[in-house]
Design an enzyme around this catalytic site. Structure first.
Site, PDB file in Angstrom:
ATOM      1  N   MET A  57       6.852  -6.058 -59.685  1.00  0.00           N
ATOM      2  CA  MET A  57       8.303  -6.597 -59.952  1.00  0.00           C
ATOM      3  C   MET A  57       8.718  -7.011 -58.415  1.00  0.00           C
ATOM      4  O   MET A  57       9.355  -8.205 -58.243  1.00  0.00           O
ATOM      5  CB  MET A  57       9.065  -5.782 -60.789  1.00  0.00           C
ATOM      6  CG  MET A  57       8.541  -5.480 -62.109  1.00  0.00           C
ATOM      7  SD  MET A  57       9.784  -4.793 -63.190  1.00  0.00           S
ATOM      8  CE  MET A  57       8.894  -4.394 -64.635  1.00  0.00           C
ATOM      9  N   ILE A  69       4.579  -2.171 -53.594  1.00  0.00           N
ATOM     10  CA  ILE A  69       4.112  -1.889 -54.774  1.00  0.00           C
ATOM     11  C   ILE A  69       3.124  -0.490 -54.882  1.00  0.00           C
ATOM     12  O   ILE A  69       2.179  -0.458 -54.196  1.00  0.00           O
ATOM     13  CB  ILE A  69       2.868  -2.887 -55.282  1.00  0.00           C
ATOM     14  CG1 ILE A  69       3.928  -4.357 -55.389  1.00  0.00           C
ATOM     15  CG2 ILE A  69       2.382  -2.834 -56.447  1.00  0.00           C
ATOM     16  CD1 ILE A  69       4.942  -4.482 -56.216  1.00  0.00           C
ATOM     17  N   GLU A 116      11.195   4.381 -67.502  1.00  0.00           N
ATOM     18  CA  GLU A 116      10.833   4.674 -66.030  1.00  0.00           C
ATOM     19  C   GLU A 116      11.870   5.406 -65.324  1.00  0.00           C
ATOM     20  O   GLU A 116      11.540   6.102 -64.544  1.00  0.00           O
ATOM     21  CB  GLU A 116      10.955   3.234 -65.602  1.00  0.00           C
ATOM     22  CG  GLU A 116      10.783   2.997 -63.950  1.00  0.00           C
ATOM     23  CD  GLU A 116      10.645   1.669 -63.265  1.00  0.00           C
ATOM     24  OE1 GLU A 116      10.723   1.439 -62.280  1.00  0.00           O
ATOM     25  OE2 GLU A 116      10.589   0.731 -64.229  1.00  0.00           O
TER      26      GLU A 116
END
Length: 388
Positions: free
Chosen positions: A132, A164, A250
């Site tokens: 993202m 990432i 999350e």
């Protein structure tokens, strides 16, 4: 530890055995090597396979999709145990694989997508990451510049991602890209990218101030062609909705990591202050030490009650975005405070890398950034209070 009061007696007994088994696994397979992995900048790929063999990966993925099919508390217990032991660098990527990516497949994916990826993730054969964040778009997911252009029976993707987790190991990347640059948030779609696809490349493993055992990478996409069935759920323009749906878990799992990281820092300090001598007595006997430890323990206990309430709400499908934002804000800020207070009790030794408290201290800092910064969490809570 996380409450298991909402489980059946059999499930509670199984969870206790699961924790004990995981502790033994850590003693044998992680603790002897973790310092070397910190220096190497990543854990070995084989660690995922070993954890998969023992049932520690994707614990709450249903057995129909190749997972152990356990209650979600089992997956959270993995993060709890490893965080308390000071393995935050590994936990950062592990929770992406265990707790962040699987719900996207379970809740949003097609049956074919679930059948292909979830069994391989549960076994450790495939490592998952989520793409993202971009160099110019951190918490602002609407500002993505990575594009996915429809071309015949597939899409051509161009762009890049940064920070990432699991970037060096990843076989599967859940990638956010713009399929309609003029549609704002409604133009964002998610793709399941097989990292063997031509046009995909990994950049360097980024050098961080903490979380050294977790590989964190730049990723690049240059005319990368993916088939149409790589589109998550097979529907364009649903990426932002899908991300908003899955963000609560999350942030919940980050709360688990933060709270039990704080607990691990306190455990290490309790042991140290009873051994370290100053002015003819253990420093545990000084009032300042005792008051500091008491405050840390009290703050952790209060946060644990909040966390358990949020976990229960999640299992009932009732966890609200504002509640989990408050939890992430509270627990991640708490972790930094506790780690800092505990390091102070170590004195000069606390600043030495050989002492575990130094790792808790450096590893705590990024939790106030990833998964949404503390400032974003405050804004989300404020909106729930003020209605705008």
């Amino acid at each position: 530890m996380l409450s298991n009061h909402f489980l059946s007696a059999e499930e509670r007994a199984d969870l206790d055995l699961f924790r004990q088994s995981l502790e033994r696994f850590c003693d044998a397979e992680i603790e002897p090597h973790y310092a070397a992995w910190e220096k190497a900048g990543q854990v070995p790929r084989e660690l995922f396979l070993k954890m998969g063999q023992q049932g520690y990966l994707c614990a709450d993925v249903p057995d129909a999709h190749g997972g152990p099919g356990a209650p979600v508390q089992f997956s959270f217990a993995v993060v709890e145990v490893l965080s308390r032991r000071g393995y935050a660098g590994f936990v950062g990527g592990l929770q992406v694989h265990n707790d962040i990516v699987p719900p996207y497949l379970l809740h949003c994916g097609t049956e074919a997508q679930r059948a292909y990826w979830l069994p391989r993730m549960a076994s450790g054969e495939a490592v998952a990451a989520i793409g993202m964040t971009e160099p110019g778009a951190g918490s602002d997911l609407k500002a993505l510049r990575t594009t996915a252009r429809r071309d015949g029976d597939g899409y051509v993707i161009n762009g890049s991602k940064i920070f990432i987790s699991n970037g060096q190991h990843a076989d599967l990347l859940v990638l956010a890209a713009k399929t309609d640059a003029s549609a704002g948030a409604k133009g964002v779609s998610l793709f399941l990218v097989d990292t063997t696809t031509p046009g995909f490349s990994r950049g360097r493993n980024l050098d961080k101030i903490g979380h050294h055992a977790g590989d964190t990478s730049e990723l690049f996409f240059e005319d990368m062609r993916v088939p149409a069935d790589a589109l998550l759920g097979g529907v364009e323009g649903q990426g932002f909705v899908q991300m908003m749906r899955e963000l609560p878990r999350e942030r919940l799992i980050i709360g688990v990591q933060a709270l039990y990281g704080a607990r691990g820092a306190l455990d290490a300090t309790l042991e140290y202050v009873q051994q370290r001598q100053a002015f003819g007595q253990a420093i545990a006997q000084f009032q300042n030490t005792r008051f500091t430890l008491a405050q840390c323990a009290t703050d952790i206990a209060a946060a644990e009650a909040f966390l358990n309430a949020c976990v229960h709400a999640y299992t009932q499908g009732q966890l609200t975005p504002e509640a989990v934002s408050a939890l992430k804000l509270h627990t991640t800020e708490l972790f930094s405070r506790v780690a800092d207070a505990c390091l102070q009790l170590f004195g000069g030794y606390g600043y030495m890398a050989e002492y575990p408290i130094s790792r808790f201290w450096t590893d705590a800092r990024v939790l106030r950034i990833y998964g949404g910064t503390s400032e974003i969490m405050k804004e989300l809570v404020a909106r729930s209070l003020l209605g705008r």
